[in-house]
Design an enzyme around this catalytic site. Sequence first.
Site, PDB file in Angstrom:
ATOM      1  N   ARG A 143      -6.253   3.163 -15.363  1.00 15.10           N
ATOM      2  CA  ARG A 143      -5.422   3.713 -14.474  1.00 15.10           C
ATOM      3  C   ARG A 143      -6.103   5.600 -14.673  1.00 15.10           C
ATOM      4  O   ARG A 143      -7.323   5.913 -13.709  1.00 15.10           O
ATOM      5  CB  ARG A 143      -3.792   4.092 -14.337  1.00 15.10           C
ATOM      6  CG  ARG A 143      -3.976   3.283 -13.438  1.00 15.10           C
ATOM      7  CD  ARG A 143      -1.793   3.264 -13.202  1.00 15.10           C
ATOM      8  NE  ARG A 143      -2.555   3.016 -11.544  1.00 15.10           N
ATOM      9  CZ  ARG A 143      -2.207   4.419 -10.880  1.00 15.10           C
ATOM     10  NH1 ARG A 143      -2.306   5.019 -11.292  1.00 15.10           N
ATOM     11  NH2 ARG A 143      -2.608   4.596 -10.048  1.00 15.10           N
ATOM     12  N   TYR A 190      -9.560   5.612 -12.531  1.00 16.20           N
ATOM     13  CA  TYR A 190      -9.261   6.416 -11.032  1.00 16.20           C
ATOM     14  C   TYR A 190      -8.780   7.528 -11.168  1.00 16.20           C
ATOM     15  O   TYR A 190      -8.017   8.137 -10.228  1.00 16.20           O
ATOM     16  CB  TYR A 190      -8.043   5.979 -10.355  1.00 16.20           C
ATOM     17  CG  TYR A 190      -8.417   4.333 -10.922  1.00 16.20           C
ATOM     18  CD1 TYR A 190      -8.623   3.026  -9.680  1.00 16.20           C
ATOM     19  CD2 TYR A 190      -7.048   3.697 -11.394  1.00 16.20           C
ATOM     20  CE1 TYR A 190      -8.624   1.938 -10.148  1.00 16.20           C
ATOM     21  CE2 TYR A 190      -6.546   2.658 -10.889  1.00 16.20           C
ATOM     22  CZ  TYR A 190      -7.979   1.367 -10.732  1.00 16.20           C
ATOM     23  OH  TYR A 190      -8.075   0.086 -10.745  1.00 16.20           O
ATOM     24  N   CYS A 196     -13.127   4.524 -28.825  1.00 18.17           N
ATOM     25  CA  CYS A 196     -13.898   5.650 -28.930  1.00 18.17           C
ATOM     26  C   CYS A 196     -14.570   5.653 -27.942  1.00 18.17           C
ATOM     27  O   CYS A 196     -16.250   5.161 -28.094  1.00 18.17           O
ATOM     28  CB  CYS A 196     -15.521   4.731 -30.624  1.00 18.17           C
ATOM     29  SG  CYS A 196     -14.229   5.022 -31.553  1.00 18.17           S
ATOM     30  N   GLU A 197     -14.133   6.586 -26.441  1.00 13.85           N
ATOM     31  CA  GLU A 197     -15.013   6.939 -25.482  1.00 13.85           C
ATOM     32  C   GLU A 197     -14.339   8.053 -24.583  1.00 13.85           C
ATOM     33  O   GLU A 197     -12.933   7.926 -25.325  1.00 13.85           O
ATOM     34  CB  GLU A 197     -15.169   5.582 -24.921  1.00 13.85           C
ATOM     35  CG  GLU A 197     -15.864   3.896 -24.662  1.00 13.85           C
ATOM     36  CD  GLU A 197     -15.975   3.681 -23.259  1.00 13.85           C
ATOM     37  OE1 GLU A 197     -15.810   4.549 -21.691  1.00 13.85           O
ATOM     38  OE2 GLU A 197     -15.584   2.511 -23.066  1.00 13.85           O
ATOM     39  N   GLU A 223       3.511  -6.725   1.432  1.00 13.59           N
ATOM     40  CA  GLU A 223       2.928  -7.007   0.516  1.00 13.59           C
ATOM     41  C   GLU A 223       3.118  -6.673  -0.466  1.00 13.59           C
ATOM     42  O   GLU A 223       2.324  -5.467  -0.728  1.00 13.59           O
ATOM     43  CB  GLU A 223       1.862  -7.627   0.301  1.00 13.59           C
ATOM     44  CG  GLU A 223       1.478  -8.892   1.010  1.00 13.59           C
ATOM     45  CD  GLU A 223       0.136  -8.968   1.757  1.00 13.59           C
ATOM     46  OE1 GLU A 223      -0.888  -8.348   1.343  1.00 13.59           O
ATOM     47  OE2 GLU A 223      -0.254 -10.259   2.463  1.00 13.59           O
ATOM     48  N   PRO A 224       5.081  -5.476  -0.641  1.00 16.45           N
ATOM     49  CA  PRO A 224       4.587  -3.918  -1.608  1.00 16.45           C
ATOM     50  C   PRO A 224       3.613  -5.038  -3.622  1.00 16.45           C
ATOM     51  O   PRO A 224       4.978  -5.655  -3.732  1.00 16.45           O
ATOM     52  CB  PRO A 224       6.378  -3.649  -1.084  1.00 16.45           C
ATOM     53  CG  PRO A 224       6.831  -5.032  -1.017  1.00 16.45           C
ATOM     54  CD  PRO A 224       5.790  -5.680  -0.544  1.00 16.45           C
ATOM     55  N   GLY A 225       3.507  -3.798  -4.187  1.00 20.26           N
ATOM     56  CA  GLY A 225       3.333  -3.863  -5.231  1.00 20.26           C
ATOM     57  C   GLY A 225       3.649  -2.829  -6.716  1.00 20.26           C
ATOM     58  O   GLY A 225       4.833  -2.549  -6.088  1.00 20.26           O
ATOM     59  N   ARG A 226       3.516  -1.835  -5.532  1.00 25.63           N
ATOM     60  CA  ARG A 226       3.527   0.109  -6.330  1.00 25.63           C
ATOM     61  C   ARG A 226       4.534   0.119  -6.507  1.00 25.63           C
ATOM     62  O   ARG A 226       5.667   0.508  -6.903  1.00 25.63           O
ATOM     63  CB  ARG A 226       2.350   0.841  -6.130  1.00 25.63           C
ATOM     64  CG  ARG A 226       2.298   1.246  -7.138  1.00 25.63           C
ATOM     65  CD  ARG A 226       1.640   2.758  -6.287  1.00 25.63           C
ATOM     66  NE  ARG A 226       0.137   2.061  -6.096  1.00 25.63           N
ATOM     67  CZ  ARG A 226      -1.498   2.690  -6.696  1.00 25.63           C
ATOM     68  NH1 ARG A 226      -0.942   2.964  -7.573  1.00 25.63           N
ATOM     69  NH2 ARG A 226      -2.069   1.407  -6.764  1.00 25.63           N
ATOM     70  N   GLY A 255       1.066  -1.488   0.171  1.00 25.48           N
ATOM     71  CA  GLY A 255      -0.019   0.345  -0.202  1.00 25.48           C
ATOM     72  C   GLY A 255       1.032   0.913  -0.161  1.00 25.48           C
ATOM     73  O   GLY A 255       0.158   2.330  -0.154  1.00 25.48           O
TER      74      GLY A 255
HETATM   75  N1  LLP Z   1      -2.065  -6.829  -1.091  1.00 24.76           N
HETATM   76  C1  LLP Z   1      -2.995  -6.761  -1.022  1.00 24.76           C
HETATM   77  C2  LLP Z   1      -4.174  -8.452  -0.262  1.00 24.76           C
HETATM   78  C3  LLP Z   1      -3.893  -6.195  -2.036  1.00 24.76           C
HETATM   79  O1  LLP Z   1      -4.506  -6.604  -2.523  1.00 24.76           O
HETATM   80  C4  LLP Z   1      -2.623  -5.658  -2.483  1.00 24.76           C
HETATM   81  C5  LLP Z   1      -3.037  -4.677  -3.612  1.00 24.76           C
HETATM   82  C6  LLP Z   1      -1.520  -5.445  -2.383  1.00 24.76           C
HETATM   83  C7  LLP Z   1      -0.721  -6.196  -1.417  1.00 24.76           C
HETATM   84  C8  LLP Z   1      -0.514  -4.594  -2.742  1.00 24.76           C
HETATM   85  O2  LLP Z   1      -0.524  -3.357  -3.182  1.00 24.76           O
HETATM   86  P1  LLP Z   1       0.665  -1.928  -3.417  1.00 24.76           P
HETATM   87  O3  LLP Z   1       1.750  -1.985  -2.584  1.00 24.76           O
HETATM   88  O4  LLP Z   1       0.084  -2.191  -4.973  1.00 24.76           O
HETATM   89  O5  LLP Z   1      -0.898  -0.727  -3.092  1.00 24.76           O
HETATM   90  N2  LLP Z   1      -5.220  -0.644  -9.608  1.00 24.76           N
HETATM   91  C9  LLP Z   1      -5.256  -0.067  -8.192  1.00 24.76           C
HETATM   92  C10 LLP Z   1      -4.412  -0.577  -7.621  1.00 24.76           C
HETATM   93  C11 LLP Z   1      -5.196  -1.887  -6.896  1.00 24.76           C
HETATM   94  C12 LLP Z   1      -4.080  -2.445  -5.551  1.00 24.76           C
HETATM   95  C13 LLP Z   1      -4.769  -3.199  -5.680  1.00 24.76           C
HETATM   96  N3  LLP Z   1      -4.391  -4.515  -3.984  1.00 24.76           N
HETATM   97  C14 LLP Z   1      -4.262   0.916  -9.450  1.00 24.76           C
HETATM   98  O6  LLP Z   1      -4.058   0.877 -10.069  1.00 24.76           O
HETATM   99  O7  LLP Z   1      -3.671   2.332  -8.459  1.00 24.76           O
END
Ligand code: LLP
Length: 425
Positions: free
Chosen positions: A316, A320, A345-346, A277-280, A241
């Site tokens: 995105r 959002y 076309c939107e 659980e970092p993603g972004r 997050g």
């Molecule tokens: N763990 C869980 C359970 C999650 O649901 C998520 C993201 C993460 C970890 C990773 O979160 P992060 O570190 O990436 O913030 N598509 C949206 C973001 C959706 C996030 C969904 N869950 C966007 O483009 O902003």
Amino acid sequence: MDHFQMRDGVMHVEDVPLPAIAAAVGTPLYVYSTATMVRHAQVFSEALNQLPQAPLIAFAVKANPNAAVLATLAAAGLGADVVSGGELLRAVNAGVSADRIVFSGVGKTADEMALALNHGIYQFNLESEPEAEMLSAVAVSLGKVAPVAFRINPDVDAGTHAKISTGKSENKFGVAYDRAQAAYAMARDLPGLSVQGVAVHIGSQLTDLAPLEAAFGRIGGLIESLRRAGHRIDVADLGGGLGVPYDPALPPPPLPADYGAMVCRVTAGWQVRLVFEPGRLIVGNAGVLLTRVIRVKQGVNEPFVIVDAAMNDLMRPSLYDAWHDIRAVTPSGDRFTANVVGPVCESGDTFAMHRVMDETGPGDLLAFMTAGAYGATMAGTYNSRPLTPEVMVSGNDWSIVRARQPIEALIAADSLPPWLAKEKL
Ligand code: LLP
């Protein structure tokens, strides 16, 4: 920090000029920097190196599931947070060992549970009592024991976009804080489950540590009361997050070091292994979407810059209202105000309105910055636009890590029912 820099007036990814990749592969396409993602993995790990037990850092595969990305991060020591059987298989195929995989998500099916049990993953993050019952039944039928945590909904407002907030009581995620004791008591009595931890994740693109700290504080309290009730809690999964900078004009989100210091302070004395659980944070600034200007069309106020990328390639902004920096790959130095739109076309196929940006014309290359997370992974084929290719750069090397989907493949994926197929003969 990222590795997308101007050199001699041309944007490079590490040591490779972007126009060279565009000329070879065509546009639109995603380009990723190995050095940026590896650096972010290291910075995040270093931010947590004061913890008494080595944490498990499980990359949220949903942010970017490309095999090359997963293999790069696995080699950098990251595990994987998966939310489907597909993501689990991608992680395993990319070299993530199963004992570094956690499985999140509200809708795990019995088949997905069986797959994860057979691989021997580290932890299931359960999101409801009925899910615990299903996992118990699947584990018993396979003669396995499932290591589990409940994801707790702490009822904390993450202060981010409503569509990516997950920790309020009205959201679909996790077990309500007030029901946690009962859920753990129930799970303890179910065969085939081994309760080992708690989990929390309150949302994505958080730009303030306060909601995270509030959520973690509640989890700390819960760990104590669960232990008092006789439960074994050895693991606390604090989710992902942490936000990344999208708009250079805004104050940057907290640094990983600040996050790490807060985590160390709040979790002192918990005596658990922490999972993250970092993603972004790992891949966001490691990718750009490269696009070419098709034409510039006069608008009422500002011109419309029509590019060959569209909402199907990068969802995105339309989903959002997300803001992505848009830069010319070979800027002239002149600036103008324009609207940047795709060919779909939107009206929602809009990347930027009233944007002060590098002046640009037909044939120019533009880079949509910070597109490494939730970019290609969310792409679709709306308007029969094939999936965007992906390229990975490392130093002065680059390689296509997903080829452009041929339109023939998209068409061939459909089939006709027999009554229409016959007519065609
Ligand atoms: N763990 C869980 C359970 C999650 O649901 C998520 C993201 C993460 C970890 C990773 O979160 P992060 O570190 O990436 O913030 N598509 C949206 C973001 C959706 C996030 C969904 N869950 C966007 O483009 O902003």
